[in-house]
Motif scaffolding. Structure first.
Motif, mmCIF file in Angstrom:
data_model
loop_
_atom_site.group_PDB
_atom_site.id
_atom_site.type_symbol
_atom_site.label_atom_id
_atom_site.label_comp_id
_atom_site.label_asym_id
_atom_site.label_seq_id
_atom_site.Cartn_x
_atom_site.Cartn_y
_atom_site.Cartn_z
ATOM 1 N N VAL A 119 39.293 54.454 45.495
ATOM 2 C CA VAL A 119 39.627 54.433 44.068
ATOM 3 C C VAL A 119 39.193 53.108 43.459
ATOM 4 O O VAL A 119 38.626 53.077 42.357
ATOM 5 N N ARG A 120 39.423 52.030 44.161
ATOM 6 C CA ARG A 120 39.002 50.700 43.700
ATOM 7 C C ARG A 120 37.505 50.696 43.399
ATOM 8 O O ARG A 120 37.065 50.236 42.349
ATOM 9 N N ASP A 121 36.715 51.235 44.325
ATOM 10 C CA ASP A 121 35.267 51.282 44.133
ATOM 11 C C ASP A 121 34.896 52.193 42.973
ATOM 12 O O ASP A 121 34.045 51.852 42.148
ATOM 13 N N TRP A 122 35.551 53.355 42.874
ATOM 14 C CA TRP A 122 35.227 54.337 41.841
ATOM 15 C C TRP A 122 35.412 53.760 40.438
ATOM 16 O O TRP A 122 34.583 53.976 39.560
ATOM 17 N N VAL A 123 36.502 53.031 40.224
ATOM 18 C CA VAL A 123 36.787 52.514 38.878
ATOM 19 C C VAL A 123 36.304 51.083 38.676
ATOM 20 O O VAL A 123 36.466 50.524 37.600
ATOM 21 N N GLY A 124 35.721 50.487 39.728
ATOM 22 C CA GLY A 124 35.109 49.173 39.589
ATOM 23 C C GLY A 124 36.041 47.981 39.661
ATOM 24 O O GLY A 124 35.650 46.879 39.289
ATOM 25 N N HIS A 125 37.269 48.174 40.131
ATOM 26 C CA HIS A 125 38.180 47.026 40.222
ATOM 27 C C HIS A 125 37.621 45.975 41.174
ATOM 28 O O HIS A 125 37.238 46.293 42.291
ATOM 29 N N GLU A 126 37.578 44.754 40.745
ATOM 30 C CA GLU A 126 37.177 43.636 41.603
ATOM 31 C C GLU A 126 38.302 43.306 42.576
ATOM 32 O O GLU A 126 38.090 43.112 43.759
ATOM 33 N N ASN A 127 39.507 43.259 42.048
ATOM 34 C CA ASN A 127 40.680 42.891 42.835
ATOM 35 C C ASN A 127 41.457 44.158 43.207
ATOM 36 O O ASN A 127 41.908 44.899 42.329
ATOM 37 N N ILE A 128 41.624 44.394 44.482
ATOM 38 C CA ILE A 128 42.307 45.605 44.944
ATOM 39 C C ILE A 128 43.762 45.673 44.469
ATOM 40 O O ILE A 128 44.337 46.754 44.364
ATOM 41 N N GLN A 129 44.350 44.527 44.126
ATOM 42 C CA GLN A 129 45.725 44.530 43.617
ATOM 43 C C GLN A 129 45.823 45.318 42.312
ATOM 44 O O GLN A 129 46.868 45.904 42.018
ATOM 45 N N ASN A 130 44.728 45.328 41.534
ATOM 46 C CA ASN A 130 44.732 46.121 40.302
ATOM 47 C C ASN A 130 44.818 47.611 40.605
ATOM 48 O O ASN A 130 45.398 48.376 39.840
ATOM 49 N N THR A 131 44.246 48.033 41.714
ATOM 50 C CA THR A 131 44.307 49.441 42.122
ATOM 51 C C THR A 131 45.653 49.756 42.746
ATOM 52 O O THR A 131 46.186 50.857 42.571
ATOM 53 N N MET A 132 46.219 48.798 43.463
ATOM 54 C CA MET A 132 47.503 49.014 44.138
ATOM 55 C C MET A 132 48.616 49.349 43.152
ATOM 56 O O MET A 132 49.572 50.042 43.504
ATOM 57 N N ILE A 133 48.498 48.890 41.923
ATOM 58 C CA ILE A 133 49.486 49.212 40.889
ATOM 59 C C ILE A 133 49.637 50.726 40.773
ATOM 60 O O ILE A 133 50.742 51.254 40.675
ATOM 61 N N TYR A 134 48.513 51.451 40.823
ATOM 62 C CA TYR A 134 48.541 52.905 40.687
ATOM 63 C C TYR A 134 49.067 53.563 41.941
ATOM 64 O O TYR A 134 49.678 54.627 41.872
ATOM 65 N N ALA A 135 48.832 52.958 43.082
ATOM 66 C CA ALA A 135 49.348 53.511 44.345
ATOM 67 C C ALA A 135 50.878 53.506 44.323
ATOM 68 O O ALA A 135 51.509 54.392 44.875
ATOM 69 N N ARG A 136 51.460 52.530 43.656
ATOM 70 C CA ARG A 136 52.917 52.443 43.582
ATOM 71 C C ARG A 136 53.522 53.538 42.720
ATOM 72 O O ARG A 136 54.640 53.952 42.941
#
Length: 152
Positions: A119-136
């Motif tokens: 998901v991080r790669d798909w939406v282009g997040h540099e920092n995986i913490q930005n993606t982890m917000i959605y995992a929560r």
């Protein structure tokens, strides 16, 4: 495109005809705010809809989604359109903004069992913490785990 690619409204305005590769159904996406740019593979619906739009728009160089003044559509205009159509669709007021599409994209990809790195790669997040917000905020994995551990 905003939803499927997890694009910001301002990133929609940056899309140019030169970014679109119709033979491979790919679109080069320039991400903002420190996110990673890259190619987005269009799904069947995106490809069909984009081709239909380009029949109306034409194939001349410039913004894929131009404003009435022929420049790139602005973030403000897109936000006004989302508010307008969101109201008509009965969306809650707090969801009537463009960035909800990126939030929905991340949340839905995680609920479809894609891992955080994908998901991080798909939406282009540099920092995986930005993606982890959605995992929560995705509870389906927790529910699956609870079901599997019911008799644990």
């Amino acid at each position: 495109l905003m939803y499927h690619a997890g694009l910001r409204a301002s990133e929609i305005g940056l899309l140019q005809m030169r970014d679109y590769q119709p033979r491979t159904d790919r679109l080069m996406v320039t991400r903002l705010k420190g996110s990673n740019s890259g190619e987005h593979s269009l799904n069947r619906k995106e490809s069909k809809d984009l081709k239909a739009w380009l029949k109306v728009r034409g194939t001349q160089p410039g913004a894929i989604f131009p404003s009435r003044k022929r420049g790139p559509i602005s973030r403000k205009t897109l936000d006004e359109l989302v508010k307008f159509y969101g109201e008509r669709a009965g969306w809650p007021v707090k969801m009537r903004h463009c960035h909800i599409f990126k939030h929905a994209c991340c949340t839905h990809l995680l609920s479809l069992k894609f891992n955080v790195e994908q998901v991080r790669d798909w939406v282009g997040h540099e920092n995986i913490q930005n993606t982890m917000i959605y995992a929560r905020v995705t509870n389906s994995r927790r529910d699956q785990m609870a079901k599997a551990l019911k008799d644990w």
